[in-house]
Structure formats: structure tokens, C-alpha cells
Motif scaffolding. Sequence first.
Motif, PDB file in Angstrom:
ATOM      1  N   ARG A  26       4.465  -3.241   3.584  1.00 30.37           N
ATOM      2  CA  ARG A  26       4.547  -2.146   4.552  1.00 30.37           C
ATOM      3  C   ARG A  26       3.279  -1.295   4.454  1.00 30.37           C
ATOM      4  O   ARG A  26       3.253  -0.253   3.812  1.00 30.37           O
ATOM      5  CB  ARG A  26       5.795  -1.335   4.302  1.00 30.37           C
ATOM      6  N   LEU A  28       0.252   0.768   6.266  1.00 32.23           N
ATOM      7  CA  LEU A  28      -0.173   1.478   7.466  1.00 32.23           C
ATOM      8  C   LEU A  28      -1.698   1.480   7.590  1.00 32.23           C
ATOM      9  O   LEU A  28      -2.232   1.376   8.687  1.00 32.23           O
ATOM     10  CB  LEU A  28       0.354   2.912   7.451  1.00 32.23           C
ATOM     11  N   LEU A 100      -2.179   3.504   2.449  1.00 37.02           N
ATOM     12  CA  LEU A 100      -1.226   4.362   3.149  1.00 37.02           C
ATOM     13  C   LEU A 100       0.011   3.548   3.512  1.00 37.02           C
ATOM     14  O   LEU A 100      -0.077   2.564   4.253  1.00 37.02           O
ATOM     15  CB  LEU A 100      -1.855   4.952   4.411  1.00 37.02           C
ATOM     16  N   THR A 101       1.128   3.954   2.940  1.00 30.90           N
ATOM     17  CA  THR A 101       2.408   3.298   3.185  1.00 30.90           C
ATOM     18  C   THR A 101       3.381   4.330   3.746  1.00 30.90           C
ATOM     19  O   THR A 101       3.088   5.527   3.737  1.00 30.90           O
ATOM     20  CB  THR A 101       2.984   2.711   1.889  1.00 30.90           C
ATOM     21  N   PRO A 102       4.542   3.904   4.196  1.00 30.46           N
ATOM     22  CA  PRO A 102       5.545   4.887   4.656  1.00 30.46           C
ATOM     23  C   PRO A 102       5.942   5.892   3.569  1.00 30.46           C
ATOM     24  O   PRO A 102       6.450   6.966   3.872  1.00 30.46           O
ATOM     25  CB  PRO A 102       6.724   4.015   5.067  1.00 30.46           C
ATOM     26  N   SER A 103       5.676   5.539   2.303  1.00 34.78           N
ATOM     27  CA  SER A 103       6.009   6.431   1.182  1.00 34.78           C
ATOM     28  C   SER A 103       4.843   7.321   0.781  1.00 34.78           C
ATOM     29  O   SER A 103       4.961   8.123  -0.145  1.00 34.78           O
ATOM     30  CB  SER A 103       6.446   5.593  -0.028  1.00 34.78           C
TER      31      SER A 103
END
Length: 119
Positions: A26, A28, A100-103
Motif C-alpha cells: 500500500r 502512496l 508514504l503509506t496510508p499509515s
Amino acid sequence: VQLQASGGGLVQPGESLRLSCAASGRILNINVMGWYRQAPGKQRELVADITRGGSTHYADSVRGRFTISRDNAVNTVYLQMNSLKPEDTAVYYCNAPRVLTPSGLMEYWGAGTLVTVSS
């Protein structure tokens, strides 16, 4: 997120190898991707890194022999290693320090691939 490195092996001095490292999961955005290496009994050191825009940085010991590149479309970084020397023998690690991840922003390391330069 995983970084999967490949391409290591045993070569003779003067020969070439190409390492690849693919990031999956995941993701970004990945700004910097790079390669580190750790030789037996030595500290891990930066070999080269590259920004998303293509700006590169090399260790003095590999400048002119190694070339780092990346394909942003598939989140993959490459290290073309030419004119290999015995002192290049090490485990090479792929690194992405700010993914950069959703977290949020995270750092990731690949498992390492062994490069051995020996006659």
C-alpha cells in the motif's frame, strides 16, 4: 510494504552485475530509494540513492563504476555495477527511507542480496 531485492551472485573482478529492488504494497509515494551494503566485519554504508525526480548520490568508492536508476511506474530501483572489485563484496540492501503509506511515512529495508567478487 515489502522491498524485494534480486540479482546478487558470484562474479570475477572486472565483471558486472545488476541488482533490482521492487517495492510492493500500500504505497502512496516513494521519494528516495537507495542501496546500502555491509561487508563482513564492517558497518553498513550507503552505496547510492536516487530521488523520485532522478537526482542521484554515490559513495566515492563506487562513483564512475555503479549507476543507480529507478522506474517510478513500478516502484523499482536498479543498481548497475560495472568493473567490480573484490572490495565490493558485501550484502547489498535496498532501502526506502520515506515511504508514504496510508499509515504515514515509514522506512523499509529489503532482506539483502549477496554480491561476491572473487577470482
